[in-house]
Design an enzyme around this catalytic site. Structure first.
Site, PDB file in Angstrom:
ATOM      1  CE1 TYR A 128       0.326  56.791 -61.775  1.00 54.47           C
ATOM      2  CE2 TYR A 128       2.417  56.581 -62.660  1.00 54.47           C
ATOM      3  CZ  TYR A 128       1.202  57.132 -62.743  1.00 54.47           C
ATOM      4  OH  TYR A 128       1.032  57.581 -63.411  1.00 54.47           O
ATOM      5  CB  CYS A 185       3.423  67.356 -43.952  1.00 52.00           C
ATOM      6  SG  CYS A 185       4.632  68.435 -43.691  1.00 52.00           S
ATOM      7  CD  GLU A 186       0.564  62.064 -47.196  1.00 51.18           C
ATOM      8  OE1 GLU A 186       0.786  60.773 -47.281  1.00 51.18           O
ATOM      9  OE2 GLU A 186       0.510  62.833 -46.419  1.00 51.18           O
TER      10      GLU A 186
END
Ligand SMILES: *Cc1c(COP(=O)(O)O)cnc(C)c1O
Length: 435
Positions: A335, A362-363
């Site tokens: 958020y 890995c994002e």
């Protein structure tokens, strides 16, 4: 300076100190990523709520919402401070039992409590179940009949007000998965089932209007709405509540922009509103319960990371990566939560650069802080992200099969490991072979 917004000192060498211990010593001794709590701050936070009710001479219970950060050691600190404890699952209840927490001070929450969770709560004679829905009433009735026991409950109501905070963590509005609606008669339906029940002792009402709230207005409105409903039940069947629970949600400072109220102000305003309404209805003052989570542990926690690689994209951005990220603190990705951070080894040096702190998952969304002013950053520097004590470790995952960090408590210059770092063996311990 960033560190001035947070309750931590810096020693003569410019190192961030936590609870009287050099954070670099902690990073070296326990490794990173590491969650560190200054237990003195946790106690101070707890006491500021407890003491205010004492000073006002009202019967009150301060229940720590353990979802903010639960571990055996944390639950023991809550016990030592005389708090009650909110749990929302079998796991949180089990943690409390393992910590030796007095069961009569445990309260069970949840919008989908399982039969097993309810049975465990009944078997352990916990102090209160906060009833959320009709299905749960049915399950609880069956368990209590079978065991021929009784239990105290509150009815959780949604008063249909909006609190001024981020919508993803807003739970008190009408369109909510939690509790019984006050306006459309659902709360009344639950009340008709529960008052004068043979096994279920209805003590009063509960509401929780949201989280990270910086004003008291929402709590006042909530109290008034609860009393509008209570007045009807008083007229109809002479019901007088023994308990009113106003939930948690008291805001803390994450960044310079946050202007939290002193905790005693929330408590005083809530007491004043309950007192005024009780006098209006000519009933004795009910016991007042509150459920702070974030405000007990949030500003007491620091995450330590080691800086690794960096990537400079000329005229665009400098990325600096740390050895943790969304797996140990999902809030920025979940958020858009904002944090401040300092280099623990250069905590008072003036910033000379602006970098964005990337996690190692890995994002692309695994970013902890965008555009953070820091002194010159070197690989091996220790980054201290501040005010990570609530909903950080407790929301940690093993995404990318990253091991959960260790947790250390520091108090009066002494450090103590309270949650061991996960190992790679822990990561595969429930995996079974398929060959
Ligand atoms: C999450 C929650 C709390 C604690 O909220 P904070 O914002 O951490 O103070 C209290 N009561 C209920 C019912 C909750 O769901």
């Amino acid at each position: 300076m960033i560190i001035d917004h947070h309750p931590f000192e810096v020693n003569a060498a410019g190192h961030l100190m936590i609870g009287g211990v050099d954070s670099l010593t902690l990073a070296e001794k326990y490794g990173t990523p590491l969650y560190v709590y200054d237990v003195g701050i946790i106690r101070k936070n707890a006491r500021s709520f407890v003491q205010t009710f004492k000073d006002l001479d009202v019967q009150a219970k301060v229940a720590y919402a353990s979802k903010a950060f639960s571990s055996i050691a944390m639950v023991q600190v809550a016990k030592q401070e005389g708090l009650c404890l909110d749990v929302v699952s079998e796991g949180e209840l089990y943690t409390a039992l393992q910590a030796g927490f007095p069961t009569e001070r445990i309260h069970l929450h949840g919008n989908n409590k399982s039969r097993e969770e309810l049975k465990m709560a009944v078997d352990e004679n916990i102090g209160c179940i906060v009833i959320d829905n009709l299905y749960e009433i049915q399950l609880l009735e069956e368990i209590l009949r079978e065991e021929n026991k009784t239990i105290d409950v509150l009815i959780r109501v949604t008063p249909g007000i909006e609190s001024n905070t981020h919508q993803y963590i807003m739970t008190g509005n009408e369109d909510s998965k939690f509790g019984f609606n006050l306006i459309n008669g659902q709360a009344d339906e639950a009340f008709q089932l529960l008052h004068n029940h043979g096994h279920i002792q209805l003590k009063g009402l509960h509401c929780h209007i949201g989280s990270q709230i910086f004003e008291t207005e929402g709590f006042m409105v909530a109290v008034n709405l609860l009393f509008d409903q209570l007045e009807k039940w008083l007229d109809q069947v002479d019901f007088v509540p023994e308990v009113l629970n106003l939930g948690g949600g008291y805001g803390i400072r994450y960044t310079e922009e946050d202007e939290p109220l002193a905790y005693h102000i929330y408590a005083e305003k809530i007491v004043a509103a309950v007192r005024e309404n009780s006098e209006r209805l000519n009933i004795s003052l009910p016991e007042i319960w509150i459920e702070p989570g974030r405000s007990i542990v949030g500003n007491a926690g620091v995450s330590l990371y080691t800086i690794g690689s960096s990537k400079e994209i000329p005229n665009i951005r400098n990325y600096v990566s740390v050895d943790g990220g969304m797996a140990d603190n999902i809030r920025p990705a979940l958020y858009e939560a904002q944090y401040e951070a300092v280099l623990a080894n250069k905590a008072t040096e003036e910033p000379t650069t602006t970098v964005s702190i990337a996690g190692k998952a890995c994002e692309s969304g695994d970013m902890l802080i965008w555009d953070l002013p820091l002194p010159e950053v070197q690989p091996g520097d220790v980054l201290a992200v501040l005010a990570t004590g609530a909903y950080g470790f407790s929301m940690a995952s093993n995404y990318n099969r990253l091991a959960k960090p260790a947790v250390v408590f520091v108090e009066d210059g002494m450090d103590r490991l309270v949650v061991r770092r996960e190992s790679v063996e822990d990561i595969v311990k429930n995996d079974l072979s398929y060959e």
